[in-house]
Design an enzyme around this catalytic site. Structure first.
Site, mmCIF file in Angstrom:
data_model
loop_
_atom_site.group_PDB
_atom_site.id
_atom_site.type_symbol
_atom_site.label_atom_id
_atom_site.label_comp_id
_atom_site.label_asym_id
_atom_site.label_seq_id
_atom_site.Cartn_x
_atom_site.Cartn_y
_atom_site.Cartn_z
ATOM 1 N N GLU A 268 0.716 -1.068 0.036
ATOM 2 C CA GLU A 268 -0.039 -0.101 -0.127
ATOM 3 C C GLU A 268 0.711 1.263 0.050
ATOM 4 O O GLU A 268 0.313 2.404 -0.729
ATOM 5 C CB GLU A 268 -0.798 -0.034 1.165
ATOM 6 C CG GLU A 268 -2.286 -1.118 1.141
ATOM 7 C CD GLU A 268 -2.796 -0.773 -0.069
ATOM 8 O OE1 GLU A 268 -3.387 0.259 -0.417
ATOM 9 O OE2 GLU A 268 -3.063 -1.925 -0.752
ATOM 10 N N TRP A 271 1.891 1.830 -3.468
ATOM 11 C CA TRP A 271 0.744 2.432 -4.392
ATOM 12 C C TRP A 271 0.740 3.895 -4.063
ATOM 13 O O TRP A 271 0.767 4.724 -5.285
ATOM 14 C CB TRP A 271 -0.600 1.996 -3.938
ATOM 15 C CG TRP A 271 -0.936 0.602 -4.537
ATOM 16 C CD1 TRP A 271 -1.227 -0.838 -3.987
ATOM 17 C CD2 TRP A 271 -1.826 0.449 -5.916
ATOM 18 N NE1 TRP A 271 -1.554 -1.456 -4.910
ATOM 19 C CE2 TRP A 271 -1.827 -0.897 -6.119
ATOM 20 C CE3 TRP A 271 -1.831 1.474 -6.814
ATOM 21 C CZ2 TRP A 271 -2.405 -1.148 -7.340
ATOM 22 C CZ3 TRP A 271 -2.573 0.966 -8.013
ATOM 23 C CH2 TRP A 271 -2.815 -0.177 -8.259
ATOM 24 N N TRP A 299 -21.359 11.078 -20.604
ATOM 25 C CA TRP A 299 -21.597 10.983 -19.128
ATOM 26 C C TRP A 299 -23.332 11.483 -19.182
ATOM 27 O O TRP A 299 -23.462 12.351 -20.054
ATOM 28 C CB TRP A 299 -20.853 11.640 -18.483
ATOM 29 C CG TRP A 299 -19.461 11.436 -18.343
ATOM 30 C CD1 TRP A 299 -18.400 11.891 -19.009
ATOM 31 C CD2 TRP A 299 -19.046 10.072 -17.751
ATOM 32 N NE1 TRP A 299 -17.423 11.337 -18.704
ATOM 33 C CE2 TRP A 299 -17.531 10.127 -18.062
ATOM 34 C CE3 TRP A 299 -19.430 9.017 -16.899
ATOM 35 C CZ2 TRP A 299 -16.586 9.143 -17.431
ATOM 36 C CZ3 TRP A 299 -18.400 8.256 -16.396
ATOM 37 C CH2 TRP A 299 -17.224 8.195 -16.847
ATOM 38 N N ASN A 334 -11.395 2.213 2.595
ATOM 39 C CA ASN A 334 -10.826 2.322 1.271
ATOM 40 C C ASN A 334 -11.625 1.507 0.276
ATOM 41 O O ASN A 334 -11.634 1.779 -0.872
ATOM 42 C CB ASN A 334 -9.232 1.898 1.342
ATOM 43 C CG ASN A 334 -8.823 1.936 -0.160
ATOM 44 O OD1 ASN A 334 -8.751 2.965 -0.842
ATOM 45 N ND2 ASN A 334 -8.270 0.884 -0.551
ATOM 46 N N TRP A 352 -16.345 10.940 -13.630
ATOM 47 C CA TRP A 352 -15.466 10.763 -12.417
ATOM 48 C C TRP A 352 -14.963 12.091 -11.883
ATOM 49 O O TRP A 352 -14.651 12.157 -10.558
ATOM 50 C CB TRP A 352 -14.292 9.732 -12.695
ATOM 51 C CG TRP A 352 -13.508 10.299 -13.885
ATOM 52 C CD1 TRP A 352 -13.487 10.178 -15.130
ATOM 53 C CD2 TRP A 352 -12.389 11.064 -13.472
ATOM 54 N NE1 TRP A 352 -12.487 10.743 -15.994
ATOM 55 C CE2 TRP A 352 -11.853 11.340 -14.932
ATOM 56 C CE3 TRP A 352 -11.720 11.713 -12.677
ATOM 57 C CZ2 TRP A 352 -10.698 12.117 -15.260
ATOM 58 C CZ3 TRP A 352 -10.350 12.421 -12.841
ATOM 59 C CH2 TRP A 352 -9.832 12.582 -14.122
ATOM 60 N N TRP A 375 -9.854 7.389 -8.545
ATOM 61 C CA TRP A 375 -10.958 7.722 -9.549
ATOM 62 C C TRP A 375 -10.840 7.241 -10.672
ATOM 63 O O TRP A 375 -11.855 6.466 -11.379
ATOM 64 C CB TRP A 375 -11.497 9.292 -9.156
ATOM 65 C CG TRP A 375 -12.277 9.477 -7.876
ATOM 66 C CD1 TRP A 375 -12.054 9.954 -6.787
ATOM 67 C CD2 TRP A 375 -13.731 9.273 -7.976
ATOM 68 N NE1 TRP A 375 -12.940 9.991 -5.796
ATOM 69 C CE2 TRP A 375 -14.028 9.692 -6.550
ATOM 70 C CE3 TRP A 375 -14.778 8.846 -8.817
ATOM 71 C CZ2 TRP A 375 -15.428 9.576 -6.221
ATOM 72 C CZ3 TRP A 375 -15.849 8.845 -8.535
ATOM 73 C CH2 TRP A 375 -16.260 8.917 -7.141
#
Length: 469
Positions: A268, A271, A299, A334, A352, A375
């Site tokens: 993590e 990341w 969209w 998360n 988004w 996102w």
């Protein structure tokens, strides 16, 4: 010679790279924090109030040691020009640099300003991440777009050590306040009380790290996906403000006997470095999809649906509970961040960028690179993102990760009396059950604003059409 230590998202004394270097090369150091007008988003946002509460706590903790943190106000050009006028003997400035986003552009501009207009030498250091955005590359020097090969190389690189400094040598710091704007700082922080300020700061961050290592690390890989368990580190808000360094966290965890929980947690941290690198290589990603073929998605952007999503009134309990957790606490688990992002972009077919900006307002642990990256991952528009046809089913996800419905009931008190599996999909309640459980659909709790299966098919079609444009 007088130097300035410019604090940003590094509100700590221990293991602060720029501060360590300032102390090593300067006999007289002035500590400053700049409230930059260009970074003020909404004065009432939870994001902003949380950050400035940490600045206030840091300032107060320094004051108890007889040390002044000067608060400069205005753009860096204006603020530091005023400081130079009051401090003509100032020769050097030390700060921990930003490598992506707004901060990178600011640092490029301000370093030139320091040299050319103020005659001040700037010293910049890597501090926010374990590795620079340029440290982990393919053999040809190009950046990775996939996380796994990036992680494999990242894992092999030696990590920077911790620069231990638990207190400031008072004789190296001027106690003179060149700029003191406590009222403005208190206003930006939402006027937090003493109880709230006690929950902030480096000492509190260290306590949380120790608690996580003792109670949560070993089972981190198993528990981190269940929002009703205290299975995450709860360190993100401290990392965001720099009240604890990423090196301190890494080495505290890495020195322990190897376990699956330890390895998952370290991944993590990787990341976080990965998303910083991606943001540096794709500086327009806050407003532009990284994958070209998904820049033309049609969209729906229904504003009423967006408002219901924000308020936690979609009719899908796990989505609504997650959004109410965010709105109440300024934080979201998360796993739930992935679910609500998938729901907004795929089920509701809402851009988004709308969701990313709402998270920016609300999250007390908001990190631009990680939030944008997350996102774009959920929307299938970014690097190493979920395939566009991978669309989370909110009902089955709730059954899997909140099997007793405990998290749902915590944030949706109107559903607390439901005692069967229909807690995950109240639209299936019969009229008799609604009466027995005291929840009237459409009154106490909304019906689903969209049919998931229909929405899934609609989203897949929209993405496929976009690929052909």
């Amino acid at each position: 010679m007088v130097s300035v230590m410019w604090f940003r998202s590094d509100l700590r004394i221990n293991d602060n790279t720029a501060l360590w270097n300032a102390l090593s090369h300067t006999e007289d150091v002035v500590l400053v924090f700049n409230i930059n007008l260009a970074q003020i988003i909404e004065q009432s946002s939870m994001n902003q109030q949380a950050f400035f509460s940490s600045v206030l706590a840091f300032k107060n903790n320094l004051k108890k040691q007889g040390i002044v943190l000067n608060i400069l106000y205005g753009t860096p050009r204006v603020a530091f020009s005023k400081l130079k006028a009051k401090l003509p003997q100032w020769t050097d400035v030390y700060f921990n640099m930003a490598e992506s986003g707004f901060g990178f552009a600011r640092d490029q501009e301000v370093a030139k300003f320091f040299t050319d207009e103020l005659g001040v030498k700037s010293h910049q250091y890597l501090d926010y991440t374990l590795h620079s955005v340029n440290d982990v590359t393919k053999p040809d020097g190009q950046p990775y777009k996939m996380f796994t090969p990036y992680y494999q190389q990242w894992r092999q690189l030696p990590k920077p050590s911790v620069n231990k400094l638990f207190s400031l040598p008072i004789n190296q710091y001027t106690s003179k306040a060149y700029f003191e704007d406590q009222k403005r700082l208190i206003s930006l922080s939402g006027n937090p009380g003493e109880d709230r300020l006690k929950m902030l700061g480096s000492n509190r961050a260290q306590v949380q790290l120790t608690k996580f290592i003792k109670n949560g690390l070993e089972d981190y890989d198993n528990n981190r996906d269940f929002p009703n368990l205290n299975g995450t580190s709860q360190l993100s808000k401290f990392i965001r403000t720099g009240e604890i360094s990423i090196r301190t966290i890494y080495h505290a965890v890495a020195q322990l006997p190897e376990s699956q929980g330890q390895q998952t947690f370290i991944k993590e941290l990787c990341w976080r470095d990965f998303y910083q690198m991606i943001y540096a290589k794709y500086p327009n990603q806050k407003e532009q999809a990284i994958i070209d073929s998904y820049r033309h998605i049609d969209w729906r952007n229904n504003e009423q649906d967006f408002e219901l999503w924000k308020a936690g009134q979609t009719g899908y309990p796990i989505i609504d509970a997650a959004m109410r957790q965010l709105n109440t606490t300024g934080w979201m688990h998360n796993r739930l961040r992935m679910l609500v992002a998938s729901f907004l972009t795929k089920d509701l077919l809402i851009d988004w960028r709308w969701g990313e900006k709402y998270f920016q307002q609300c999250l007390i642990d908001y990190d631009p690179a990680s939030n944008i990256g997350g996102w774009q991952w959920a929307a299938s528009t970014g690097t190493d993102s979920a395939p566009y046809f991978r669309i989370f089913n909110p009902t089955t996800q709730a059954k899997r990760y909140d099997p007793q419905g405990a998290f749902i009931k915590k944030y949706l008190p109107e559903l607390t009396k439901i005692t069967n599996n229909k807690i995950f999909d109240p639209s299936r309640l019969t009229q008799i059950e609604q009466k027995d459980f005291g929840v009237v659909l459409g009154k106490d709790y909304p019906m689903p604003i969209v049919d998931h299966q229909m929405a899934r098919n609609r989203a897949i079609m929209a993405y496929e059409i976009s690929k052909d444009r």
